[in-house]
Design a protein around this motif. Structure first.
Motif, PDB file in Angstrom:
ATOM      1  N   CYS A 109       0.754  -1.288   0.186  1.00 62.65           N
ATOM      2  CA  CYS A 109       0.085   0.028  -0.033  1.00 62.65           C
ATOM      3  C   CYS A 109       0.835   1.019   0.097  1.00 62.65           C
ATOM      4  O   CYS A 109       2.257   1.044   0.264  1.00 62.65           O
ATOM      5  CB  CYS A 109      -1.109  -0.020   1.113  1.00 62.65           C
ATOM      6  N   THR A 132       1.833   4.274   5.626  1.00 65.61           N
ATOM      7  CA  THR A 132       1.221   3.721   6.663  1.00 65.61           C
ATOM      8  C   THR A 132      -0.382   3.999   6.855  1.00 65.61           C
ATOM      9  O   THR A 132      -1.085   3.041   7.314  1.00 65.61           O
ATOM     10  CB  THR A 132       1.949   4.074   7.894  1.00 65.61           C
ATOM     11  N   GLY A 162      -2.783   1.859   4.994  1.00 66.72           N
ATOM     12  CA  GLY A 162      -2.875   0.522   5.755  1.00 66.72           C
ATOM     13  C   GLY A 162      -3.615   0.742   6.829  1.00 66.72           C
ATOM     14  O   GLY A 162      -4.263  -0.393   6.929  1.00 66.72           O
ATOM     15  N   VAL A 163      -3.595   1.629   7.767  1.00 68.10           N
ATOM     16  CA  VAL A 163      -4.423   1.758   8.967  1.00 68.10           C
ATOM     17  C   VAL A 163      -5.908   1.733   8.508  1.00 68.10           C
ATOM     18  O   VAL A 163      -6.711   1.369   9.175  1.00 68.10           O
ATOM     19  CB  VAL A 163      -3.843   2.917   9.735  1.00 68.10           C
ATOM     20  N   ASN A 192      -2.240   7.398  13.131  1.00 65.26           N
ATOM     21  CA  ASN A 192      -2.808   6.229  13.606  1.00 65.26           C
ATOM     22  C   ASN A 192      -4.180   6.338  14.713  1.00 65.26           C
ATOM     23  O   ASN A 192      -4.452   5.546  15.679  1.00 65.26           O
ATOM     24  CB  ASN A 192      -1.831   5.209  14.657  1.00 65.26           C
ATOM     25  N   ASP A 245       0.788   0.089  14.195  1.00 70.79           N
ATOM     26  CA  ASP A 245       1.593   1.300  13.281  1.00 70.79           C
ATOM     27  C   ASP A 245       2.899   1.004  13.328  1.00 70.79           C
ATOM     28  O   ASP A 245       3.442   1.338  14.672  1.00 70.79           O
ATOM     29  CB  ASP A 245       0.999   2.488  13.619  1.00 70.79           C
ATOM     30  N   TYR A 263      -2.943  -7.066  12.922  1.00 72.56           N
ATOM     31  CA  TYR A 263      -2.654  -6.539  11.869  1.00 72.56           C
ATOM     32  C   TYR A 263      -1.691  -5.453  11.993  1.00 72.56           C
ATOM     33  O   TYR A 263      -1.316  -4.902  13.242  1.00 72.56           O
ATOM     34  CB  TYR A 263      -4.157  -5.556  11.650  1.00 72.56           C
ATOM     35  N   ALA A 292       0.664  -2.165   9.902  1.00 72.10           N
ATOM     36  CA  ALA A 292       0.768  -1.212   8.580  1.00 72.10           C
ATOM     37  C   ALA A 292       1.853  -0.475   8.752  1.00 72.10           C
ATOM     38  O   ALA A 292       2.294  -0.018   9.876  1.00 72.10           O
ATOM     39  CB  ALA A 292      -0.574  -0.156   8.664  1.00 72.10           C
ATOM     40  N   CYS A 293       2.823  -0.392   7.722  1.00 75.70           N
ATOM     41  CA  CYS A 293       4.038   0.343   7.745  1.00 75.70           C
ATOM     42  C   CYS A 293       4.260   0.938   6.380  1.00 75.70           C
ATOM     43  O   CYS A 293       4.039   0.210   5.410  1.00 75.70           O
ATOM     44  CB  CYS A 293       5.163  -0.692   7.948  1.00 75.70           C
ATOM     45  N   LEU A 328       0.846  -3.598   4.170  1.00 70.45           N
ATOM     46  CA  LEU A 328      -0.193  -4.120   5.290  1.00 70.45           C
ATOM     47  C   LEU A 328      -0.018  -5.650   5.528  1.00 70.45           C
ATOM     48  O   LEU A 328       0.279  -6.500   4.747  1.00 70.45           O
ATOM     49  CB  LEU A 328      -1.573  -3.924   4.817  1.00 70.45           C
TER      50      LEU A 328
END
Ligand SMILES: Cc1ncc(COP(=O)(O)O)c(C=O)c1O
Length: 398
Positions: A82, A85, A88-89, A114, A189, A208, A210-211, A226
């Motif tokens: 993605c 971040t 992804g969140v 986040n 995150d 989960y 996200a980065c 993700l």
């Protein structure tokens, strides 16, 4: 050793970096030469082949996902690419089966990336967002965790693996356990962690993650990933799915008439987020930087950066800064944050340091230094001299 071999504490792969003291990798990582070259090669390939290059770079996504997966202890099937971040969140927040009255737990003082997507999803589905208290770098983790139990149950807890402002590293295994015991899930995150802090999503029990690419992963801006724990993706709403989120999505472009369909099922995997064209040059650069991180090894990078912090922190304390480096070693990260001595304005201090050749940040009013694998240990003395100079210049001016 080739000219492009990465060596801990050696900036040779960053010939274009003009800042003499770069301690700002938690903000933006300058791309190394191999990263620049890989991103350029992707653009050059499209420049020469145009649409003929499409298959090559779609294929490269899989290799990148396998690389990222091995960096975080996951399987490539559980990774989706993605753009950053935040997206992804958002894919997680809008993917959950949120119901009116559900409670989402965020953490006070977190980076807005986040929090905002959680607030948006809560607003959309009639859920609420509550906040855990901010963890103090010097307080006992056990006491903070104990305090957190009073906020459960909830639907999901969203926390950063590493705080952007203090560098405090969250006790993710304990939080995952706590969440799961209360029927909740854990979303992380990890943009301030992956690439600098050893992190294994499977061992930690993260649901989960996200980065983004441009901090500790040292890729160009515009890519990220993700992670969704096996078994969870099939229960997610694929709100951010697009035309490339289905099996054999490009058939209608390649196989003649009769293949255009809108009824294909969206993939029940984290890569449902790959719904359209991605920033392929950024992904190519990211693959090159992850290769370097893997060559050196994240544990070695972490040790190197702690040595850099060990060298700088005594200077900070000597000049009256309050170091925010956590006392509990497990809570440390790539960030060394501090508060300036009384009477020193942090904005003016950062500006003066910039003039003296030091790049650092002031998130939420803390002075933040962040070194990475190319940061020479020997630079700390020079950086400390500039810090002393900046302090005395500011004092003289007041
Ligand atoms: C903890 C944290 N999360 C998210 C972000 C923003 O990430 P992105 O731009 O990849 O969405 C930052 C940026 O500084 C951050 O520190």
């Amino acid at each position: 050793m080739s000219a492009l071999t990465p060596v801990l504490g050696d900036r040779s792969l960053f010939p274009h970096l003009q800042v003499p003291y770069y301690a700002n990798f938690a903000a933006i990582s300058p791309p190394s030469l191999p990263v620049e070259q890989a991103a350029l090669a992707q653009i050059r390939d499209v420049a020469s082949r145009g649409a003929g290059s499409f298959g090559t770079w779609i294929g490269a996504r899989r290799t990148l996902k396998d690389q990222l997966a091995s960096l975080v202890g996951a399987h490539g099937d559980d990774i989706g690419l993605c753009p950053n971040t935040t997206m992804g969140v958002a894919a997680i927040a809008f993917g959950l089966d949120l119901q009116p009255g559900d409670r989402i737990l965020c953490v006070q003082g977190e980076f807005p990336a986040n929090v905002l997507p959680w607030q948006q999803a809560a607003q959309r589905f009639g859920a609420t967002v509550d906040f855990l208290p901010a963890p103090e770098p010097f307080a006992s983790t056990r006491a903070w965790l104990e305090h957190c139990t009073h906020f459960l149950p909830c639907k999901i807890l969203a926390i950063s693996a590493v705080r952007f402002d203090t560098g405090w590293r969250a006790p993710l295994a304990e939080l995952a356990d706590l969440c799961h015991r209360h029927g909740a899930q854990l979303a992380v995150d990890a943009v301030q962690a992956v690439g600098i802090v050893p992190l294994d999503v499977t061992a930690l029990g993260i649901d989960y993650l996200a980065c983004g690419s441009h901090k500790w992963l040292m890729g160009p801006e515009g890519s990220g990933f993700l992670y969704v724990r096996p078994g969870l993706a099939e229960h997610m709403h694929k709100t951010l799915a697009g035309w490339l989120s289905v099996p054999d999505p490009a058939d209608f472009l390649m196989r003649g008439p009769g293949w255009l369909r809108y009824d294909k099922p969206v993939r029940d995997r984290a890569d449902f987020v790959e719904g359209a064209n991605v920033a392929a040059a950024s992904c190519a650069g990211l693959a090159a930087s992850v290769t370097i991180l893997q060559q050196i090894g994240v544990p070695s990078i972490y040790t190197h950066v702690q040595q850099w912090h060990d060298a700088l922190e005594p200077y900070l304390l000597h000049w009256g800064f309050t170091s925010l480096r956590p006392t509990e070693v497990d809570r440390r990260s790539g960030i060394l944050a501090c508060r300036p001595p009384q009477g020193i304005d942090v904005v003016a201090l950062q500006a003066r340091l910039g003039e003296l050749g030091v790049s650092c940040s002031i998130p939420n009013g803390n002075l933040r230094f962040s070194a990475h694998w190319p940061s020479p240990l020997a630079e700390v003395t020079g950086l400390a001299d500039r810090l002393e100079q900046a302090l005395s210049d500011l004092r003289r001016a007041t």
